[in-house]
Design a protein around this motif. Structure first.
Motif, short mmCIF file in Angstrom:
data_model
loop_
_atom_site.label_atom_id
_atom_site.label_comp_id
_atom_site.label_asym_id
_atom_site.label_seq_id
_atom_site.Cartn_x
_atom_site.Cartn_y
_atom_site.Cartn_z
N HIS A 110 36.75 43.38 48.04
CA HIS A 110 37.21 43.42 46.65
C HIS A 110 36.02 43.17 45.74
CE1 HIS A 110 39.58 41.73 43.09
NE2 HIS A 110 39.74 43.04 43.11
N ALA A 111 35.35 44.26 45.39
CA ALA A 111 34.15 44.21 44.56
C ALA A 111 34.08 45.51 43.77
CB ALA A 111 32.91 44.04 45.43
N PRO A 112 33.32 45.53 42.67
CA PRO A 112 33.22 46.76 41.89
C PRO A 112 32.64 47.91 42.72
CG PRO A 112 32.28 44.89 40.69
CD PRO A 112 32.53 44.43 42.09
N ARG A 118 31.80 55.87 41.64
CA ARG A 118 33.00 55.94 40.78
C ARG A 118 33.14 57.32 40.16
NH1 ARG A 118 36.01 52.24 37.12
NH2 ARG A 118 36.49 53.34 35.20
N PRO A 133 35.22 49.49 34.45
CA PRO A 133 35.05 48.56 35.58
C PRO A 133 35.22 47.12 35.14
CG PRO A 133 33.30 50.20 35.55
CD PRO A 133 34.03 50.35 34.25
N PRO A 135 34.32 43.21 35.26
CA PRO A 135 33.13 42.44 35.61
C PRO A 135 33.35 41.66 36.92
CG PRO A 135 33.79 42.05 33.33
CD PRO A 135 34.91 42.77 34.00
N GLU A 136 32.33 41.62 37.75
CA GLU A 136 32.45 40.86 38.99
C GLU A 136 32.59 39.38 38.67
OE1 GLU A 136 30.67 41.05 43.50
OE2 GLU A 136 29.51 41.88 41.83
N GLY A 137 33.50 38.72 39.38
CA GLY A 137 33.70 37.29 39.17
C GLY A 137 34.62 36.94 38.03
N GLU A 140 39.62 39.60 37.89
CA GLU A 140 40.46 40.77 37.65
C GLU A 140 40.42 41.72 38.85
OE1 GLU A 140 39.82 42.66 33.84
OE2 GLU A 140 38.86 40.83 33.09
N HIS A 142 39.63 44.96 40.76
CA HIS A 142 38.64 46.03 40.69
C HIS A 142 39.36 47.34 41.04
CE1 HIS A 142 35.33 43.32 39.99
NE2 HIS A 142 35.70 42.59 41.04
N ARG A 145 37.72 50.23 43.03
CA ARG A 145 37.64 50.06 44.49
C ARG A 145 39.02 50.22 45.14
NH1 ARG A 145 33.07 49.39 48.03
NH2 ARG A 145 32.13 48.06 46.45
N GLY A 223 39.58 38.26 48.96
CA GLY A 223 38.38 39.07 48.89
C GLY A 223 38.46 40.42 49.57
#
Length: 241
Positions: A110-112, A118, A133, A135-137, A140, A142, A145, A223
Motif C-alpha cells: 500500500h504505497a503510491p 500511473r 495521488p 501523499p505517502e504517510g 489515505e 492510494h 495502486r 500495509g
C-alpha cells in the motif's frame, strides 16, 4: 485477507512469512527456479505452499504447480485458480471449474504508484475518478495502486479463459464506496484503514467466453492491498453480460 474478497466456493490460503515450514518443492518445480535468486525462490516456494493448502481445502492431494505462458499457473484438471506475491504477503485461491469459470487475485504494497506507471495503466476517466495521488504517510487510500492491483486481478481472470492479452487500457474500472462505519469512497473524505469495497471492470476488449463486465473486491490492511475478481461458471444462465 484474500478470503474476504472471493465467493465461499473458493479455497484460499495466505501467509505473510518470507518462508514457511511446508515450503517444499516438487522436483519439477525445483527445476523451474534452479538458478533463481533468493527472493524469487522464496516468492515461488511460499506461493506454492499456499497453493497446496488451498488444494487441501478442496479435498485435493498436493501436486506440483508449474507454469505456462506469462507465468500462468497450471492447475489440475477441473480446477481454476490464481497466485500472487509481494513483499509481506503471498496467497493462492482455487476453485472447482464447475463452480467458478475463472478468478484472479493480486497483492501489492500500500504505497503510491510511480507517476510514470500511473500514466501508463490508467485511462483519463479513471484518473479523474480516483483523483490526484495521495501523499505517502497521510493515512489515505492510494487509489492508483488499488487500481493497478485490480487491473492485475482482472487480467488474471481474463487470460486463462481467452488466451489473449488484455492491456491495462482495455479495462475501465470504477470503485464502490468503501464499506464499514465512518468510511468514504474515492470521492469522499479520508478513509480509515482497514477498508474494503467492490469494483467493476468494463472490458473494452471483449470475448464471447466472458461477460463484458467483471466484478471484484479490494481491501487495504496492514500495509497491503489485496484485490480479487471472479466469474461464476453459470454466468450466461444468470444473465450477466
Amino acid at each position: 485477507m484474500i478470503e474476504r474478497l472471493l465467493p465461499a466456493e473458493v479455497s484460499c490460503a495466505a501467509t505473510r512469512a518470507e518462508s514457511v515450514p511446508d515450503g517444499i518443492l516438487f522436483p519439477e518445480e525445483e527445476a523451474l527456479i534452479a538458478r533463481s535468486v533468493a527472493k524469487r525462490r522464496n516468492d515461488f516456494t511460499t506461493a506454492r505452499a499456499c497453493a497446496r493448502r488451498a488444494m487441501s481445502g478442496l479435498g485435493l492431494p498436493p501436486v506440483a504447480v508449474l507454469h505456462g505462458h506469462r507465468g500462468r499457473p497450471l492447475w489440475p484438471e477441473g480446477i481454476v485458480g490464481s497466485l500472487t506475491h509481494c513483499n509481506g504477503y503471498r496467497a493462492a485461491a482455487l476453485a472447482r471449474a464447475t463452480d467458478v469459470l475463472s478468478l484472479g487475485i493480486d497483492a501489492e504494497p500500500h504505497a503510491p504508484l510511480p507517476v510514470d506507471l500511473r500514466e501508463l495503466i490508467t485511462l483519463p476517466a479513471e484518473r479523474e475518478r480516483i483523483g490526484p495521488p495521495a501523499p505517502e504517510g497521510a493515512g489515505e487510500i492510494h487509489w492508483d495502486r488499488v487500481l493497478f492491483s485490480a487491473k492485475e486481478s482482472v487480467f488474471k481472470t481474463w487470460y486463462p479463459v481467452t488466451g489473449r492479452e488484455l492491456d491495462f487500457l482495455e479495462a475501465d474500472l470504477t470503485f464502490d464506496r468503501a464499506s464499514g462505519p465512518d468510511r468514504a469512497g474515492v470521492d469522499g473524505p479520508q478513509v480509515r484503514i482497514p477498508a474494503e469495497g467492490g469494483f467493476t471492470a468494463r472490458l473494452l476488449l471483449t470475448d464471447p467466453a466472458l461477460p463484458t463486465t467483471l466484478h471484484g473486491r479490494w481491501r487495504v490492511e496492514d500495509g497491503i492491498i489485496a484485490t480479487a475478481a471472479s466469474v461464476r461458471s453459470g454466468w450466461r444462465e444468470n444473465g450477466e453480460s
